[in-house]
Design an enzyme around this catalytic site. Sequence first.
Site, mmCIF file in Angstrom:
data_model
loop_
_atom_site.group_PDB
_atom_site.id
_atom_site.type_symbol
_atom_site.label_atom_id
_atom_site.label_comp_id
_atom_site.label_asym_id
_atom_site.label_seq_id
_atom_site.Cartn_x
_atom_site.Cartn_y
_atom_site.Cartn_z
ATOM 1 N N ILE A 58 22.321 41.677 29.600
ATOM 2 C CA ILE A 58 23.314 42.666 29.698
ATOM 3 C C ILE A 58 24.376 42.114 28.840
ATOM 4 O O ILE A 58 25.068 40.957 29.042
ATOM 5 C CB ILE A 58 23.829 43.051 30.843
ATOM 6 C CG1 ILE A 58 24.902 43.870 31.104
ATOM 7 C CG2 ILE A 58 23.843 41.933 32.145
ATOM 8 C CD1 ILE A 58 24.981 44.414 32.383
ATOM 9 N N SER A 59 24.956 42.903 27.739
ATOM 10 C CA SER A 59 26.072 42.204 26.787
ATOM 11 C C SER A 59 27.153 41.925 27.695
ATOM 12 O O SER A 59 27.532 42.395 28.869
ATOM 13 C CB SER A 59 26.384 43.243 25.969
ATOM 14 O OG SER A 59 25.359 43.584 25.241
ATOM 15 N N GLN A 60 28.087 41.170 27.004
ATOM 16 C CA GLN A 60 29.390 40.711 27.582
ATOM 17 C C GLN A 60 30.266 41.793 27.662
ATOM 18 O O GLN A 60 30.076 42.808 26.736
ATOM 19 C CB GLN A 60 29.983 39.385 26.979
ATOM 20 C CG GLN A 60 30.506 39.674 25.749
ATOM 21 C CD GLN A 60 30.922 38.354 25.161
ATOM 22 O OE1 GLN A 60 30.487 37.700 24.174
ATOM 23 N NE2 GLN A 60 31.956 37.983 25.308
#
Length: 225
Positions: A58-60
Amino acid sequence: MTSERQIELVMALRGQGITDERVLSAIERTPREEFVEEAFGHSAYENVALPIACGQTISQPYIVAYMTQALDVHARHRVLEIGTGSGYQAAVLSRLCRMVYTIERHKPLLKQAEARFRKLKLENIVTRLGDGFQGWPEQAPFDRILLTAATPEVPQILIEELKPGGIMIAPIGRPVPESFSQLLVKMIKTEQGVKREDLLPVVFVPMVPGVPGGARKPNAEGSET
Ligand code: SAH
């Protein structure tokens, strides 16, 4: 309910230069802890990427906010996302537009994301198990397209599925660890062709063709969640 940690995250994003109030409000109203593995719950509001199932991430939050801002989404828009992953980016987008169409190639990830959308009563997200390289012809054209997995070149089919005047945001470059040369790119489709603007260096998981497990029954309309 908005937690203190969500408010802190929004303040941090503001400090990092995210200025679009609609984007900040969408992030504030989307509980990131619902989208991360339980073991990482304590890190849900830290500005870091986190592992999810099937070896993906999950992207930052900063990158999610940055991409959402760059996409310039409006209330009447229909938006295509490639790479549902945890569903967090789709959930944030769903607060800003009419309909989100999101494609994921890993079934377990998609099932988890769908459960999260149901729990949060996000009713304007349509999901599809499939290969983003094939686009979503039955639902095209889209006002906006967002790729959340990296590809050396934008697939032509996705450019064709973008409306004239539409914006696409994509991480372009070789998959890590081959090199770290991915760039987040903004493309605007005009009468004269595609105008490209380089935004910032990024690290995304690669976009991989096909669906694990092979052939699937086509589900052209997607399943409303
Ligand atoms: N947007 C996600 C992060 C995605 S990580 C989030 O908010 O959590 C990238 C995702 O793209 C992974 O889940 C990966 O399985 C998916 N992906 C990679 N190649 C794909 C393809 N060809 N079609 C659809 N999804 C793909």
